[in-house]
Motif scaffolding. Structure first.
Motif, mmCIF file in Angstrom:
data_model
loop_
_atom_site.group_PDB
_atom_site.id
_atom_site.type_symbol
_atom_site.label_atom_id
_atom_site.label_comp_id
_atom_site.label_asym_id
_atom_site.label_seq_id
_atom_site.Cartn_x
_atom_site.Cartn_y
_atom_site.Cartn_z
ATOM 1 N N PHE A 36 12.581 105.904 44.158
ATOM 2 C CA PHE A 36 12.292 106.363 45.617
ATOM 3 C C PHE A 36 12.265 105.235 46.501
ATOM 4 O O PHE A 36 11.988 104.280 46.144
ATOM 5 C CB PHE A 36 10.639 106.796 45.383
ATOM 6 N N TYR A 37 12.744 105.672 47.651
ATOM 7 C CA TYR A 37 12.807 104.747 48.734
ATOM 8 C C TYR A 37 12.517 105.219 50.122
ATOM 9 O O TYR A 37 12.773 106.604 50.124
ATOM 10 C CB TYR A 37 14.233 103.961 48.560
ATOM 11 N N PRO A 38 11.937 104.382 50.931
ATOM 12 C CA PRO A 38 11.829 105.176 52.219
ATOM 13 C C PRO A 38 12.859 105.797 53.127
ATOM 14 O O PRO A 38 12.672 107.108 53.320
ATOM 15 C CB PRO A 38 11.213 104.012 52.999
ATOM 16 N N LEU A 39 13.981 104.944 53.505
ATOM 17 C CA LEU A 39 14.998 105.554 54.312
ATOM 18 C C LEU A 39 16.300 105.054 54.225
ATOM 19 O O LEU A 39 16.486 103.815 53.954
ATOM 20 C CB LEU A 39 14.503 105.314 55.919
ATOM 21 N N ASP A 40 17.339 105.942 54.236
ATOM 22 C CA ASP A 40 18.637 105.507 54.357
ATOM 23 C C ASP A 40 18.815 104.450 55.522
ATOM 24 O O ASP A 40 18.037 104.552 56.558
ATOM 25 C CB ASP A 40 19.541 106.628 54.248
ATOM 26 N N PHE A 41 19.779 103.539 55.552
ATOM 27 C CA PHE A 41 20.258 102.755 56.718
ATOM 28 C C PHE A 41 19.082 101.554 56.760
ATOM 29 O O PHE A 41 19.330 100.876 57.861
ATOM 30 C CB PHE A 41 20.514 103.400 57.619
ATOM 31 N N SER A 42 18.034 101.571 56.213
ATOM 32 C CA SER A 42 16.943 100.507 56.385
ATOM 33 C C SER A 42 17.245 99.285 55.694
ATOM 34 O O SER A 42 17.867 99.347 54.597
ATOM 35 C CB SER A 42 15.505 101.035 55.990
ATOM 36 N N PRO A 43 16.812 98.128 56.100
ATOM 37 C CA PRO A 43 17.324 96.911 55.418
ATOM 38 C C PRO A 43 16.985 96.717 54.113
ATOM 39 O O PRO A 43 18.136 96.285 53.358
ATOM 40 C CB PRO A 43 16.671 95.737 56.347
ATOM 41 N N VAL A 44 15.827 97.030 53.485
ATOM 42 C CA VAL A 44 15.462 96.614 52.167
ATOM 43 C C VAL A 44 16.057 97.507 51.300
ATOM 44 O O VAL A 44 16.686 97.417 50.303
ATOM 45 C CB VAL A 44 14.127 96.557 51.907
ATOM 46 N N CYS A 45 16.150 98.912 51.776
ATOM 47 C CA CYS A 45 16.935 99.932 51.077
ATOM 48 C C CYS A 45 18.377 99.623 50.923
ATOM 49 O O CYS A 45 19.068 100.079 50.033
ATOM 50 C CB CYS A 45 16.679 101.420 51.619
ATOM 51 N N SER A 46 18.846 99.244 52.149
ATOM 52 C CA SER A 46 20.348 98.764 51.838
ATOM 53 C C SER A 46 20.676 97.813 51.102
ATOM 54 O O SER A 46 21.715 97.407 50.902
ATOM 55 C CB SER A 46 20.760 98.724 53.223
ATOM 56 N N MET A 47 19.639 97.215 50.438
ATOM 57 C CA MET A 47 19.951 96.147 49.521
ATOM 58 C C MET A 47 19.825 96.688 48.144
ATOM 59 O O MET A 47 20.456 96.541 47.117
ATOM 60 C CB MET A 47 18.885 95.046 49.528
ATOM 61 N N GLN A 48 18.616 97.594 47.874
ATOM 62 C CA GLN A 48 18.161 98.120 46.832
ATOM 63 C C GLN A 48 19.007 98.943 45.987
ATOM 64 O O GLN A 48 19.375 98.759 44.777
ATOM 65 C CB GLN A 48 16.829 98.543 46.949
ATOM 66 N N LEU A 49 19.563 99.936 46.777
ATOM 67 C CA LEU A 49 20.238 101.109 46.310
ATOM 68 C C LEU A 49 21.800 100.546 45.872
ATOM 69 O O LEU A 49 22.120 100.788 44.670
ATOM 70 C CB LEU A 49 20.349 102.240 47.071
ATOM 71 N N PRO A 50 22.445 99.572 46.704
ATOM 72 C CA PRO A 50 23.666 99.284 46.249
ATOM 73 C C PRO A 50 23.494 98.424 44.881
ATOM 74 O O PRO A 50 24.353 98.563 44.182
ATOM 75 C CB PRO A 50 24.206 98.386 47.496
ATOM 76 N N GLU A 51 22.347 97.706 44.842
ATOM 77 C CA GLU A 51 22.185 96.885 43.706
ATOM 78 C C GLU A 51 22.028 97.841 42.638
ATOM 79 O O GLU A 51 22.564 97.549 41.502
ATOM 80 C CB GLU A 51 20.836 95.886 43.905
ATOM 81 N N TYR A 52 21.409 98.826 42.502
ATOM 82 C CA TYR A 52 21.105 99.698 41.324
ATOM 83 C C TYR A 52 22.533 100.492 41.043
ATOM 84 O O TYR A 52 22.887 100.570 40.027
ATOM 85 C CB TYR A 52 20.189 100.904 41.732
ATOM 86 N N SER A 53 23.133 100.506 42.227
ATOM 87 C CA SER A 53 24.596 101.432 42.173
ATOM 88 C C SER A 53 25.637 100.594 41.428
ATOM 89 O O SER A 53 26.337 101.086 40.606
ATOM 90 C CB SER A 53 25.136 101.965 43.521
ATOM 91 N N GLY A 54 25.439 99.356 41.698
ATOM 92 C CA GLY A 54 26.298 98.191 41.048
ATOM 93 C C GLY A 54 26.112 98.031 39.531
ATOM 94 O O GLY A 54 27.079 97.481 38.957
ATOM 95 N N ARG A 55 25.020 98.249 39.186
ATOM 96 C CA ARG A 55 24.858 98.198 37.836
ATOM 97 C C ARG A 55 25.081 99.721 36.967
ATOM 98 O O ARG A 55 24.459 99.546 35.825
ATOM 99 C CB ARG A 55 23.089 97.669 37.551
ATOM 100 N N GLN A 56 25.492 100.325 37.700
ATOM 101 C CA GLN A 56 25.742 101.920 37.043
ATOM 102 C C GLN A 56 26.232 101.969 35.565
ATOM 103 O O GLN A 56 25.734 102.399 34.661
ATOM 104 C CB GLN A 56 26.448 102.809 38.009
ATOM 105 N N ASP A 57 27.079 100.851 35.538
ATOM 106 C CA ASP A 57 27.937 100.994 34.163
ATOM 107 C C ASP A 57 26.800 100.268 33.116
ATOM 108 O O ASP A 57 26.826 100.923 31.846
ATOM 109 C CB ASP A 57 29.123 100.124 34.005
ATOM 110 N N ASP A 58 25.822 99.452 33.478
ATOM 111 C CA ASP A 58 25.025 98.824 32.521
ATOM 112 C C ASP A 58 23.909 100.169 32.305
ATOM 113 O O ASP A 58 23.450 100.261 31.149
ATOM 114 C CB ASP A 58 24.250 97.836 33.002
ATOM 115 N N PHE A 59 23.622 100.774 33.118
ATOM 116 C CA PHE A 59 22.540 101.937 33.120
ATOM 117 C C PHE A 59 23.001 102.715 32.278
ATOM 118 O O PHE A 59 22.584 103.502 31.203
ATOM 119 C CB PHE A 59 22.126 102.497 34.261
#
Length: 152
Positions: A36-59
């Motif tokens: 769960f994250y507050p808003l698309d395009f917000s600074p912290v979310c724009s760090m968090q979701l790409p980081e999770y996405s980048g580890r998709q293969d590991d997941f």
């Protein structure tokens, strides 16, 4: 309110996959990491979701799928995902109904808090972390991956 050890509240939400996603459809097949994250395009979310996405293969290797959830529309999600290269499905919880079920809705602000829930293949919440402030991002993908490995 903690959901730890409880069956995860089921839901169906519109997604960037083009069709609705139902949580229980993963039961018996995959662990689910709900972010769960507050808003698309917000600074912290724009760090968090790409980081999770980048580890998709590991997941995926750990037998898990990552789903991002917030109150933005599927259209906003698609634009944000395209701009930031986010490949995990993003779900539109536009009235915060699912965020309320998980106890992370910030109704007075019209957003959800930042939180991570790990739901095992049996549909039970095995790990949860709700950030004290929406601007905090302390539970990185490696923390969740370690929790998934502990389930094995």
């Amino acid at each position: 309110m903690s959901l730890l050890g409880q069956p995860a509240p089921d839901f169906t939400l519109p997604s960037t996959l083009g069709q609705p996603v139902t949580l229980s459809s993963y039961r018996g097949q995959k662990h689910v990491v709900l972010v769960f994250y507050p808003l698309d395009f917000s600074p912290v979310c724009s760090m968090q979701l790409p980081e999770y996405s980048g580890r998709q293969d590991d997941f995926a290797d750990a037998g898990a799928v990552v789903l991002g959830v917030n109150r933005d529309s599927v259209y906003a999600h698609k634009a944000w995902a395209a701009e930031y290269g986010i490949e995990v499905p993003l779900l539109a919880d536009m009235n915060l109904e699912v965020a309320r079920q998980y106890g992370v809705a910030l109704d007075e602000r019209g957003i959800s808090g930042r939180a991570v829930f790990l739901i095992d293949r049996g549909g039970v919440v095995r790990f949860e972390h709700v950030e004290a402030q929406t601007g905090e991002y302390t539970v990185r993908p490696e923390v969740v991956l370690a929790k998934i490995r502990e389930l094995a």
